[in-house]
Every structure is written in structure tokens, then in C-alpha cells.
Scaffold this motif. Structure first.
Motif, PDB file in Angstrom:
ATOM      1  N   LEU A   1       0.824  -1.209   0.000  1.00 47.93           N
ATOM      2  CA  LEU A   1       0.000   0.000   0.000  1.00 47.93           C
ATOM      3  C   LEU A   1       0.858   1.259   0.000  1.00 47.93           C
ATOM      4  O   LEU A   1       0.597   2.224  -0.733  1.00 47.93           O
ATOM      5  CB  LEU A   1      -0.926  -0.023   1.219  1.00 47.93           C
ATOM      6  CG  LEU A   1      -1.889   1.141   1.408  1.00 47.93           C
ATOM      7  CD1 LEU A   1      -2.810   1.293   0.207  1.00 47.93           C
ATOM      8  CD2 LEU A   1      -2.714   0.938   2.681  1.00 47.93           C
ATOM      9  N   ALA A   2       1.908   1.270   0.808  1.00 43.18           N
ATOM     10  CA  ALA A   2       2.786   2.441   0.889  1.00 43.18           C
ATOM     11  C   ALA A   2       3.503   2.689  -0.441  1.00 43.18           C
ATOM     12  O   ALA A   2       3.584   3.833  -0.909  1.00 43.18           O
ATOM     13  CB  ALA A   2       3.800   2.251   2.014  1.00 43.18           C
TER      14      ALA A   2
ATOM     15  N   GLY B   1       0.534   2.658 -10.417  1.00 37.20           N
ATOM     16  CA  GLY B   1       0.532   2.964  -8.989  1.00 37.20           C
ATOM     17  C   GLY B   1      -0.790   2.625  -8.339  1.00 37.20           C
ATOM     18  O   GLY B   1      -0.834   2.120  -7.209  1.00 37.20           O
ATOM     19  N   ARG B   2      -1.882   2.886  -9.050  1.00 34.31           N
ATOM     20  CA  ARG B   2      -3.204   2.552  -8.502  1.00 34.31           C
ATOM     21  C   ARG B   2      -3.384   1.041  -8.371  1.00 34.31           C
ATOM     22  O   ARG B   2      -4.072   0.569  -7.456  1.00 34.31           O
ATOM     23  CB  ARG B   2      -4.277   3.135  -9.413  1.00 34.31           C
ATOM     24  CG  ARG B   2      -4.358   4.649  -9.384  1.00 34.31           C
ATOM     25  CD  ARG B   2      -5.216   5.163  -8.266  1.00 34.31           C
ATOM     26  NE  ARG B   2      -6.621   4.877  -8.516  1.00 34.31           N
ATOM     27  CZ  ARG B   2      -7.597   5.174  -7.651  1.00 34.31           C
ATOM     28  NH1 ARG B   2      -7.313   5.744  -6.495  1.00 34.31           N
ATOM     29  NH2 ARG B   2      -8.851   4.898  -7.936  1.00 34.31           N
TER      30      ARG B   2
ATOM     31  N   CYS C   1       1.628   6.757  -6.998  1.00 35.34           N
ATOM     32  CA  CYS C   1       0.523   7.610  -7.436  1.00 35.34           C
ATOM     33  C   CYS C   1       0.870   9.086  -7.298  1.00 35.34           C
ATOM     34  O   CYS C   1       0.597   9.895  -8.197  1.00 35.34           O
ATOM     35  CB  CYS C   1      -0.732   7.304  -6.614  1.00 35.34           C
ATOM     36  SG  CYS C   1      -1.507   5.722  -6.995  1.00 35.34           S
ATOM     37  N   VAL C   2       1.466   9.449  -6.183  1.00 33.63           N
ATOM     38  CA  VAL C   2       1.784  10.852  -5.925  1.00 33.63           C
ATOM     39  C   VAL C   2       2.843  11.369  -6.900  1.00 33.63           C
ATOM     40  O   VAL C   2       2.814  12.532  -7.316  1.00 33.63           O
ATOM     41  CB  VAL C   2       2.250  11.032  -4.467  1.00 33.63           C
ATOM     42  CG1 VAL C   2       2.796  12.429  -4.229  1.00 33.63           C
ATOM     43  CG2 VAL C   2       1.091  10.756  -3.512  1.00 33.63           C
TER      44      VAL C   2
ATOM     45  N   VAL D   1      -5.985  10.660  -5.208  1.00 33.45           N
ATOM     46  CA  VAL D   1      -5.947   9.288  -5.725  1.00 33.45           C
ATOM     47  C   VAL D   1      -5.152   8.356  -4.815  1.00 33.45           C
ATOM     48  O   VAL D   1      -5.191   7.132  -4.990  1.00 33.45           O
ATOM     49  CB  VAL D   1      -5.379   9.242  -7.159  1.00 33.45           C
ATOM     50  CG1 VAL D   1      -6.267  10.020  -8.109  1.00 33.45           C
ATOM     51  CG2 VAL D   1      -3.948   9.765  -7.217  1.00 33.45           C
ATOM     52  N   ALA D   2      -4.431   8.893  -3.832  1.00 30.25           N
ATOM     53  CA  ALA D   2      -3.655   8.065  -2.905  1.00 30.25           C
ATOM     54  C   ALA D   2      -4.298   7.983  -1.520  1.00 30.25           C
ATOM     55  O   ALA D   2      -3.699   7.413  -0.601  1.00 30.25           O
ATOM     56  CB  ALA D   2      -2.234   8.618  -2.771  1.00 30.25           C
ATOM     57  N   LEU D   3      -5.525   8.498  -1.341  1.00 27.84           N
ATOM     58  CA  LEU D   3      -6.147   8.558  -0.024  1.00 27.84           C
ATOM     59  C   LEU D   3      -6.314   7.198   0.679  1.00 27.84           C
ATOM     60  O   LEU D   3      -6.306   7.145   1.910  1.00 27.84           O
ATOM     61  CB  LEU D   3      -7.513   9.247  -0.124  1.00 27.84           C
ATOM     62  CG  LEU D   3      -7.484  10.775  -0.130  1.00 27.84           C
ATOM     63  CD1 LEU D   3      -8.883  11.334  -0.366  1.00 27.84           C
ATOM     64  CD2 LEU D   3      -6.912  11.301   1.177  1.00 27.84           C
TER      65      LEU D   3
END
Length: 444
Positions: free
Chosen positions: A100-101, A119-120, A107-108, A181-183
Motif C-alpha cells: 500500500l505504501a 501505482g493505482r 501515485c503521488v 488518488v492516494a487517499l
């Protein structure tokens, strides 16, 4: 039973030692672990117009920001559900946290749409580990605490669903759509508080990695086949991909003691729950793809206005899910059917008759409400129905189906948006929640 008594631990069903903690504490922790997974769609959908503009990508192309997330979230939930059974929930959560990290960082920092989608995929796979861990922890709850724990969990999930559109708008406005998008990475904050709830060790059973890969391949081939027109793929290629999806799916189902547990998928109630979830998730994902873009392009709404407009309906979902959690299975499905039917009819009206932005907003808000109620009703039913040794795999498979259905909804809407327009595409995908409503009523 008091919380202190529950904290002493006891042997629950199937010889599993109940994890310590009262129902309120457990439900809150598990909800905080699972809750941020909804941001991957409901919050990210609000940011799609900004993603499209910043990365110079068309509306059909940016649909893959949601489609890839749906696919990987479903596969991640199913795979880490198996890992939780075999390795233990603690190891599964820690491994998923690392994935996840890494996905959030990708994504960022993504310089283009391709890297963002990759990334998603990682982000959603890790988010699936959080979902699988949460479902496994719910299964560890002592039977006498489970109903209240599920009610608290459902209320927390509904709060996340209610906050997601507005939070997506706020974060997109500042600091950036990249943060939006990374929330789902926010799940990492709850991991340390959930690890103490783990009391059951892993079984050490063999994991069918070939079956897992085949199932992921089948889901991916199906979604690409649906989007073949948008991607410019020839007709024979699309037909070939659909055939590959069917063959891989059939091969996985035929494997004895494979990735898909046969006794679970042979359960009629389980299959009907799959159909209901596909309808709810397919309608929601399609709506969250289309509505923010429609409101931004045709009516000039800002991301904050979109998020604020969707908030009341999500609050209705919070109330409805809390109510549904305290009802019997029969009446819980009745509430679910009512909200899903209202969402489908409203979206159909908005797509066919128009009427300005508000029918679209109401339809999307009702879709969020149906999602919140479905989380409680279907999780409560199936987590109590699936035998403990197969619960991680079964609940993971159930959620895989839901999220692939969601990805299919987004893909269909994206494919139809070009030739028909976003408004007409909404009328077509309104069939998803309507089918879910019919099946929910018929299967009470």
C-alpha cells in the motif's frame, strides 16, 4: 456481557479464540482499517476531471484510474484473504501495508497516466489486504459480540462513504488530485491498533498461486474486452479476450481445493449475494466515473461543489446502514432493495429525461447510500454463513466479485460515453442497481 469480560478471551465457533476487546472498540478499529478503501473510488472519482486535464488524457482513458483500482482491489482482497488464512492476519496486514505504501508513493509521483494506473494497481492491492484483514478480524469476533460489532463497523464505513466525495473535493482543491488518488493509504494509520486484535495463528495451508493468477487474468481480460472499443482493439481480439476470461474462470472453478473454495461457491445464498453486490458496486463505480465529469463539463461545477452535493445522500447511507445492521436478514435486504431501486430509477430518469444537474446528483447520492447499506447487510450475512476455515477465502472471493463488477460498471460507462455521451451512458448503467434490487427482494 461487559467489555472486561469479553477481553478475557474465549473459544468461539470453530475452535477460534475470540480476540480481546469489546464490540464498540473492535468495530471502530476494524472500520478505521477498512474504511479508507472506499476513497479509492468515491473520492478519486471526484478528481477525474483534474486528472484528465493535468495528464492530457481523454475521459475514456482516465476511466482506468477507477477500473484498475477496482480490479486490483478485488484481486488483492481475495489473495490476501487466502494469505490471512494461511500466514495469519498479522503477517498479511504487514505485507499488505508495504504494498500500500509503495503504491501511494507511485501515485503521488506519477508523471503520466500509465504510471498513475500502475501505482493505482499497487495501491489497490495493498488496500485489498486491509479489507481482507478487516473481514478476518470481524470473523474472529465472538458470536455474542458480532452483531453489535458489525453495527459499529457499518456505521464507521458509512461515515467514510459519506465523507468521501467532499473529502475528495477538498483534497483535490488543496493540495492536489495526486493526494486524492492516494487517499486509501490512510488505512496504514489503523494497522497498529488492529494488530492486537489478532489471536488466531495462520493455518499454514498451501495457497493456490496458479489459481489466483488465473482468476486475476480472467478478471483483467474481461475488463479489457469490455473497453475494447475505447482502446481501439479489433473485434476478434475482444472476442478472444472474452473467451480467455471464460476459460480461465472455468479452469479455476474446476480445481479441487484450489483458490476458489467449491463448497462456498456452491452455496446459492453466496451466489445471490455476489449478484446483488455486482449490481450495487457496478452502478456506484459507473456513477462515480460519469457524474463528476458530467457536472464539471456541462454545468461548470467545481470539485468542491460536486463533493458537497453528494454528501447528503451518503449521510442517508450512514443512517440506512446503521438501521439495516440492527434488522434481520430479511428486512435488511428489503432496505437494501429499496435504496438500490431508488438509485437505479433516478439514474434512469436523469439519463433519459435530463432535467438539469440535480437528478444526476440525487442518483449518485442514492448510489452511495446503497453501497453503505450493502456493506453491512451482505458482510453480516456471509461472514456468519461461511464456515470459519473457509471464511477468509470466501469473503475475499465475495469482495473480488463486487469490485470486478464495479470495474465492469466503470468500463461499460466509459465505453458508452464516447458514442452516446455521459448522460445516456448513465441511463444504461442504471440497470445495475435495478437488477440488484430485484434479486435482493426475490432472495429474502
Amino acid at each position: 456481557m461487559s467489555a472486561s469480560h469479553a477481553a478475557t478471551g474465549r473459544v468461539a465457533e470453530g475452535g477460534v479464540t475470540a480476540a480481546p476487546g469489546g464490540a464498540l472498540s473492535r468495530g471502530l478499529r476494524i472500520g478505521l482499517l477498512f474504511g479508507p478503501t472506499v476513497f479509492g473510488v468515491t473520492a478519486a472519482g471526484v478528481a477525474l476531471p483534474q486528472v484528465s486535464a493535468a495528464l492530457e488524457a481523454g475521459s475514456a482513458a482516465v476511466a482506468w484510474v477507477l477500473i484498475a483500482h477496482a480490479l486490483a482491489l478485488g484481486v488483492g482482497t481475495a489473495l490476501f484473504g487466502r494469505f490471512a488464512d494461511s500466514w495469519g492476519v498479522r503477517t498479511s496486514l504487514l505485507a499488505g501495508s508495504a504494498v500500500l505504501a509503495v503504491g501511494a508513493i507511485a501515485c503521488v509521483a506519477a508523471p503520466n497516466l500509465g504510471v498513475l494506473v500502475a501505482g493505482r494497481l499497487l495501491l489497490a492491492t495493498g488496500s485489498g489486504a486491509m479489507a481482507a484483514g478487516g473481514l478476518a478480524l470481524l470473523a474472529m469476533t465472538a458470536p455474542e459480540l458480532r452483531a453489535r460489532c458489525l453495527a459499529v463497523y457499518g456505521a464507521v464505513m458509512a461515515v467514510f462513504a459519506a465523507a468521501a466525495p467532499l473529502l475528495g473535493g477538498l483534497v483535490t482543491a488543496w493540495p492536489s488530485w495526486r493526494a486524492t488518488v492516494a487517499l486509501p493509504v490512510l488505512s496504514l494509520l489503523a494497522v497498529p491498533f488492529c494488530l492486537p486484535l489478532v489471536t488466531r495463528p495462520g493455518s499454514g495451508q498451501r495457497i493456490d498461486y496458479a489459481g489466483a493468477a488465473a482468476l486475476a487474468g480472467a478478471a483483467g481480460a474481461l475488463l479489457v474486452a469490455i473497453q475494447s472499443g475505447t482502446l481501439g482493439l479489433p473485434g476478434p481480439v475482444a472476442i478472444g479476450l472474452a473467451a480467455v476470461a471464460l476459460l480461465l474462470g472455468a479452469w479455476v472453478l474446476r480445481r479441487k481445493d484450489g483458490f476458489v473454495p467449491r463448497p462456498v461457491v456452491a452455496d446459492r445464498r453466496f451466489v445471490l449475494a455476489m449478484v446483488i453486490g455486482v449490481g450495487i458496486f457496478g452502478g456506484l463505480f459507473a456513477t462515480m466515473y460519469a457524474v463528476p465529469q458530467l457536472l464539471a463539463r456541462e454545468y461548470g461545477w467545481s470539485v468542491l461543489e460536486v463533493g458537497a452535493a453528494l454528501l447528503p445522500g451518503a449521510v442517508v447511507g450512514a443512517v440506512g446502514s446503521r438501521m439495516a445492521g440492527s434488522l434481520t436478514a430479511r428486512w435488511g435486504r428489503t432496505v437494501l432493495a429499496g435504496v438500490a431501486a431508488a438509485a437505479g430509477l433516478t439514474l434512469g430518469y436523469a439519463g433519459l429525461a435530463g432535467g438539469g444537474p440535480w437528478p444526476v446528483v440525487v442518483g449518485a447520492a442514492l448510489g452511495l447510500a446503497a453501497f453503505a447499506v450493502a456493506q453491512v447487510v451482505l458482510t453480516a450475512e456471509m461472514s456468519g454463513r461461511i464456515p470459519p476455515p473457509q471464511r477468509g477465502a470466501g469473503m475475499g472471493l465475495l469482495n473480488l466479485t463486487f469490485f470486478v463488477g464495479g470495474g465492469a460498471g466503470s468500463a461499460i460507462c466509459g465505453a458508452l460515453a464516447g458514442p452516446l455521451g455521459l448522460t445516456a451512458a448513465l441511463a444504461v448503467v442504471a440497470v445495475f442497481p435495478l437488477v440488484a434490487a430485484v434479486v435482493a427482494v426475490a432472495s429474502r
